[in-house]
Write an enzyme that holds these catalytic residues in place. Sequence first.
Site, short mmCIF file in Angstrom:
data_model
loop_
_atom_site.label_atom_id
_atom_site.label_comp_id
_atom_site.label_asym_id
_atom_site.label_seq_id
_atom_site.Cartn_x
_atom_site.Cartn_y
_atom_site.Cartn_z
N SER A 76 0.85 -1.18 0.00
CA SER A 76 0.00 0.00 0.00
C SER A 76 0.89 1.23 0.00
O SER A 76 1.73 1.39 -0.88
CB SER A 76 -0.96 -0.02 1.20
OG SER A 76 -1.88 1.04 1.12
N HIS A 114 -2.46 -1.23 -3.37
CA HIS A 114 -3.62 -0.37 -3.13
C HIS A 114 -3.51 0.89 -3.98
O HIS A 114 -2.69 1.77 -3.71
CB HIS A 114 -3.71 0.04 -1.65
CG HIS A 114 -4.04 -1.09 -0.73
ND1 HIS A 114 -4.01 -0.96 0.64
CD2 HIS A 114 -4.43 -2.37 -0.97
CE1 HIS A 114 -4.37 -2.10 1.21
NE2 HIS A 114 -4.62 -2.97 0.25
N ASP A 160 -4.31 -5.03 6.09
CA ASP A 160 -4.65 -5.88 4.95
C ASP A 160 -3.49 -6.83 4.66
O ASP A 160 -2.34 -6.42 4.60
CB ASP A 160 -4.92 -5.00 3.72
CG ASP A 160 -5.46 -5.80 2.54
OD1 ASP A 160 -5.99 -6.91 2.76
OD2 ASP A 160 -5.34 -5.30 1.41
#
Length: 357
Positions: free
Chosen positions: A174, A201, A298
């Site tokens: 991310s 992401h 995540d």
Amino acid sequence: MSSDITAIARTSKEGSPYRVLIVDDSVVARTVLERILAAHGGFVVTQKTSNAQQALDALSREPVDLVLLDVEMPGQSGIVALPAILKAGRGAKVIILSAICEEGSAKAVEALALGASDILSKPDHGSFGDQFARALLGRIVRIVGSEHEDTPASIRLRADNGHSNISCLGVGASTGGIHALGQLFAGMTAPLGVPILITQHLPPTFIPYFAKQLARMTNLPVKVAEDGEVLTPDKVYIAPGEANLGCRRSWNGQIIVALSADRTPLSALPAVDPMFMAMARCYGSTATGVVLTGMGRDGTVGAGHIVDAGGMIIAQDEPTSVVWGMPGSVARAGLATALLPPEKIMAFVAQHSMVMA
């Protein structure tokens, strides 16, 4: 938002405000940015400069924690100067603020690949307002606020049992991930002989530029994954911005791409957890997952599925992470076999794995 910033200041490792360098050729922009930070506490603007060379000189004299960097300036542009600023900053985070480097643009992805922590569009003609101030402070909270989550003094790593089989590698990332992915592939000295799945992401508008940027980072073919295509060795598949990247076995036993737009209220799209969970189902003990820098958790649930299936998880170490949220969560859960800087991960995977035929 003000209470969030104050909380960050109180939990800073040095017990002092975050030091900020503002680099912008506009006097109005420099003044407004300083006022935004001063109004919410927790920050001190140590210097304001109008070009990149002045910024480098300032960093040589006094370290900072954060640099707010414009792109269009006299002399070197902010993007051209970014690598030197990162080096001179010795760990300082850099947020790009620009009216021309729009989020989702090729220049934005280039800046992220070079090591910028985040990008924020700056209003034209100095028309700064409350919305911009909230957005800027939100980005700063995301970058520096998560650095001070409680971290155990020791991390419990999984036992390294030497060589294991590998038939698929999945990478999740991310915030700061594009730069980390460049370092990851730079550390690959030879193909692994397995498909590589990547979930970064990013909004859908970023994905075409991200795919092109990633293709410049590796000699392997890179593509945005398409539903139903067969996963082949030494090919890099990127999760599209509007779907999770997964896999499943087809009627003839081949493992193919399976895209899904399913998401939970708290999950990103695309998300790392569904990718790791699908890898565990399809590849079992021959699945290997890598968790790079990023905010949040995540990847932790999916990493647990890979470990339960007998596979291996490697996480990026804290010192090299822009945000040690995702890899830190995996490490604290006891799911990681190793914590490494991204440029050493591929060598570790190669040394500890045997490719499945």
